[in-house]
Design a protein around this motif. Sequence first.
Motif, mmCIF file in Angstrom:
data_model
loop_
_atom_site.group_PDB
_atom_site.id
_atom_site.type_symbol
_atom_site.label_atom_id
_atom_site.label_comp_id
_atom_site.label_asym_id
_atom_site.label_seq_id
_atom_site.Cartn_x
_atom_site.Cartn_y
_atom_site.Cartn_z
ATOM 1 N N ARG A 8 19.602 33.510 11.406
ATOM 2 C CA ARG A 8 20.638 33.965 10.461
ATOM 3 C C ARG A 8 21.283 35.254 10.989
ATOM 4 N NH1 ARG A 8 17.390 33.127 4.898
ATOM 5 N NH2 ARG A 8 18.059 31.005 4.432
ATOM 6 N N GLY A 11 23.644 34.746 13.766
ATOM 7 C CA GLY A 11 24.921 34.165 13.350
ATOM 8 C C GLY A 11 25.885 35.215 12.834
ATOM 9 N N ALA A 12 25.314 36.287 12.315
ATOM 10 C CA ALA A 12 26.171 37.338 11.747
ATOM 11 C C ALA A 12 26.382 38.483 12.725
ATOM 12 C CB ALA A 12 25.559 37.870 10.461
ATOM 13 N N PHE A 42 28.474 32.162 23.599
ATOM 14 C CA PHE A 42 29.537 31.906 22.622
ATOM 15 C C PHE A 42 30.317 33.203 22.339
ATOM 16 C CE2 PHE A 42 31.222 31.706 18.313
ATOM 17 C CZ PHE A 42 31.918 30.508 18.351
ATOM 18 N N ASP A 45 32.620 33.960 25.159
ATOM 19 C CA ASP A 45 33.819 33.121 25.064
ATOM 20 C C ASP A 45 34.750 33.628 23.955
ATOM 21 O OD1 ASP A 45 32.789 31.616 27.068
ATOM 22 O OD2 ASP A 45 32.172 29.916 25.803
ATOM 23 N N ASP A 47 34.906 36.716 22.768
ATOM 24 C CA ASP A 47 35.526 37.968 23.236
ATOM 25 C C ASP A 47 36.735 37.663 24.120
ATOM 26 O OD1 ASP A 47 33.687 39.506 21.935
ATOM 27 O OD2 ASP A 47 32.474 39.974 23.692
ATOM 28 N N ALA A 49 38.467 34.911 24.342
ATOM 29 C CA ALA A 49 39.546 34.192 23.651
ATOM 30 C C ALA A 49 40.359 35.120 22.753
ATOM 31 C CB ALA A 49 38.960 33.042 22.830
ATOM 32 N N LEU A 50 39.665 36.044 22.120
ATOM 33 C CA LEU A 50 40.388 36.944 21.198
ATOM 34 C C LEU A 50 41.190 38.015 21.937
ATOM 35 C CD1 LEU A 50 38.033 37.552 18.142
ATOM 36 C CD2 LEU A 50 39.516 35.648 18.676
ATOM 37 N N ASP B 108 39.322 26.130 27.430
ATOM 38 C CA ASP B 108 38.352 26.595 26.453
ATOM 39 C C ASP B 108 38.885 27.700 25.554
ATOM 40 O OD1 ASP B 108 36.073 25.222 26.287
ATOM 41 O OD2 ASP B 108 34.808 26.796 27.158
ATOM 42 N N ALA B 109 39.483 28.725 26.163
ATOM 43 C CA ALA B 109 39.970 29.878 25.399
ATOM 44 C C ALA B 109 41.028 29.436 24.397
ATOM 45 C CB ALA B 109 40.526 30.933 26.341
ATOM 46 N N VAL B 112 39.372 27.935 21.400
ATOM 47 C CA VAL B 112 38.765 28.965 20.543
ATOM 48 C C VAL B 112 39.856 29.676 19.749
ATOM 49 C CG1 VAL B 112 37.416 31.094 20.495
ATOM 50 C CG2 VAL B 112 36.824 29.282 22.108
ATOM 51 N N ARG B 113 40.957 29.988 20.423
ATOM 52 C CA ARG B 113 42.061 30.677 19.729
ATOM 53 C C ARG B 113 42.635 29.812 18.619
ATOM 54 N NH1 ARG B 113 44.609 33.009 25.305
ATOM 55 N NH2 ARG B 113 43.297 34.847 25.378
ATOM 56 N N MET B 116 40.302 29.826 15.849
ATOM 57 C CA MET B 116 40.354 31.138 15.188
ATOM 58 C C MET B 116 41.580 31.226 14.276
ATOM 59 S SD MET B 116 38.794 34.164 15.135
ATOM 60 C CE MET B 116 39.156 35.869 14.715
ATOM 61 N N LEU B 127 35.599 38.880 11.161
ATOM 62 C CA LEU B 127 35.182 38.528 12.522
ATOM 63 C C LEU B 127 35.986 39.329 13.555
ATOM 64 C CD1 LEU B 127 33.323 36.662 14.141
ATOM 65 C CD2 LEU B 127 35.163 34.968 14.197
ATOM 66 N N VAL B 131 34.437 41.792 16.284
ATOM 67 C CA VAL B 131 34.553 41.499 17.718
ATOM 68 C C VAL B 131 35.539 42.450 18.407
ATOM 69 C CG1 VAL B 131 35.212 39.739 19.403
ATOM 70 C CG2 VAL B 131 33.941 39.090 17.353
ATOM 71 N N LEU B 155 30.484 36.669 8.132
ATOM 72 C CA LEU B 155 30.446 36.605 9.599
ATOM 73 C C LEU B 155 29.663 35.368 10.067
ATOM 74 C CD1 LEU B 155 29.828 40.401 10.300
ATOM 75 C CD2 LEU B 155 31.869 39.102 10.933
ATOM 76 N N PHE B 156 28.565 35.096 9.379
ATOM 77 C CA PHE B 156 27.753 33.924 9.733
ATOM 78 C C PHE B 156 28.575 32.655 9.572
ATOM 79 C CE2 PHE B 156 24.821 30.499 8.661
ATOM 80 C CZ PHE B 156 23.850 30.609 9.647
ATOM 81 N N ARG B 159 31.405 32.109 12.147
ATOM 82 C CA ARG B 159 30.957 31.536 13.422
ATOM 83 C C ARG B 159 30.599 30.046 13.258
ATOM 84 N NH1 ARG B 159 29.494 36.947 14.012
ATOM 85 N NH2 ARG B 159 30.227 37.792 16.001
ATOM 86 N N LEU B 162 33.812 28.138 13.193
ATOM 87 C CA LEU B 162 34.393 28.065 14.531
ATOM 88 C C LEU B 162 33.688 26.989 15.356
ATOM 89 C CD1 LEU B 162 35.018 31.710 15.846
ATOM 90 C CD2 LEU B 162 36.708 29.949 15.350
ATOM 91 N N LYS B 163 32.378 27.016 15.291
ATOM 92 C CA LYS B 163 31.609 26.046 16.071
ATOM 93 C C LYS B 163 31.896 24.625 15.601
ATOM 94 C CE LYS B 163 28.020 29.325 17.301
ATOM 95 N NZ LYS B 163 26.768 29.953 16.886
ATOM 96 N N LEU B 166 35.318 23.679 16.851
ATOM 97 C CA LEU B 166 35.341 23.450 18.295
ATOM 98 C C LEU B 166 34.672 22.123 18.642
ATOM 99 C CD1 LEU B 166 34.647 27.077 19.450
ATOM 100 C CD2 LEU B 166 36.756 25.777 19.750
ATOM 101 N N ARG B 170 32.935 21.038 22.821
ATOM 102 C CA ARG B 170 32.445 22.364 23.188
ATOM 103 C C ARG B 170 30.913 22.384 23.220
ATOM 104 N NH1 ARG B 170 34.162 27.141 23.974
ATOM 105 N NH2 ARG B 170 32.664 28.820 23.682
ATOM 106 N N GLU B 174 28.579 23.432 26.231
ATOM 107 C CA GLU B 174 27.506 24.424 26.142
ATOM 108 C C GLU B 174 26.201 23.819 26.631
ATOM 109 O OE1 GLU B 174 27.060 26.294 22.420
ATOM 110 O OE2 GLU B 174 28.944 27.412 22.572
#
Lengths: 245, 178
Positions: A8, A11-12, A42, A45, A47, A49-50, B108-109, B112-113, B116, B127, B131, B155-156, B159, B162-163, B166, B170, B174
């Motif tokens: 958990r 994930g956060a 992940f 990736d 980081d 991508a953003l 890939d990027a 993800v974008r 996002m 997020l 980040v 945040l959990f 993600r 996103l997963k 994807l 993806r 991985e």
Amino acid sequence: MNCLDFRRRIGAEPRTRDERFMAHRDACAEGCAAFWQRAQRFEDDLDAALAVPVPDGLADRILLAQATAERRGQVGRRRAWMAMAASVLIAVTAGGMFWRHVDRASLPALAVAHMPVEMDSLAMTAPMSDAAVAAGFADRAAPLKGPAPAGVTYVHDCMVGPYPAVHVVTRMNDEPVVALYLPGTMSDADASFRRDGWEGRELALRGGTLVVMAQDGANRHAMDAVARAWRSAIEGPLPREVGQI
Amino acid sequence: MAPVQGNVNPKQRQYEAMVRAHSADLYRFAYWLSRSETIAQDLVQETFLRAWKNLDALRDADMARPWLVTILRREHARLYERKRFDTVELDDTVPEDAAFASPERSGDAAQVREAMRQLPDKYREPLAMQVLGGMSCDEIAEATGQQPGAVMTQLFRARQRLKQMLGGGRASAEGARR
């Protein structure tokens, strides 16, 4: 920390370096280390991508906008200060002009301004008769109510500025003292003045104003004595107060 | 352009250093907040102008980034209030900026974008703050007026979403890396 808490948390906050978190990763035999590895990849990736491309010259444009705004503000502030300074200057100038106008119209200024054309009168030494002095005042509809002082050498009806006046010169201890009586021209209070080589007193009488003056350096006692004598002559002797013998 | 030297006062030097240190990350944060390059640039400009006016309030250099992020979020909210009646809803799936067509957005990027971009605001914003803004859960909670636990949940889930978006492609990639 158990595996569920660990996953958990990852994930956060996958980048956390919390001691308990890292200790579980290193000690867990249930695959948490591999889970952490995948989470880090992940995040890498994510980081990447953003990190969208930043427009060229962004920082410089920001600084230019700030510098321009600051300069505009400075110009505005400077203009405000200049306007304020101009206002103060105008106010001071206007105040000065008003004061000069008021000063020029004052009785002392008018009396002193009257003197250059009358300088010959100061040189006269022959005393005038009481009748001639009384006639001079009577001509101005201001008959004397008491005896005129001794030593009057000159009497004349003049205009002091816009005001009709009786101009007399009295010699006291061989010094000429000028007295200008302006019947009907009222002053609020007695005042002393010194200007353009003359020293004098402006005295408020019941029926007008008496200006007594002498050239700088004259004996003040002589001037005061002349002022008292003319006040008594114009207004009459002071009435005796109750109880006075 | 080289930094201005010479008779620059300390406040100006501090400001220039802050702009050069944080403008890129702040732009990226603004981009992911607004999903528009144009709006992101405007937001960053406005944010730094406000920061200049209130620079005396910044006491600690380490707090510069969260401070700027907070200002930017406020500017974004203001912008939204101002433009609420002017904007036209766009299809979230339509890339609107030219940069999306650039080569580095391929592969890939790009996936993800795109994922996002499709994240709901309540997930995307914290997020991006974490980040790109480098903010902790507590800092995000303070900036957004939420409880730290709620931020951790967001945040959990961000993600997880996103997963999910994807998807298998993806996941298999991985798996291949493992």
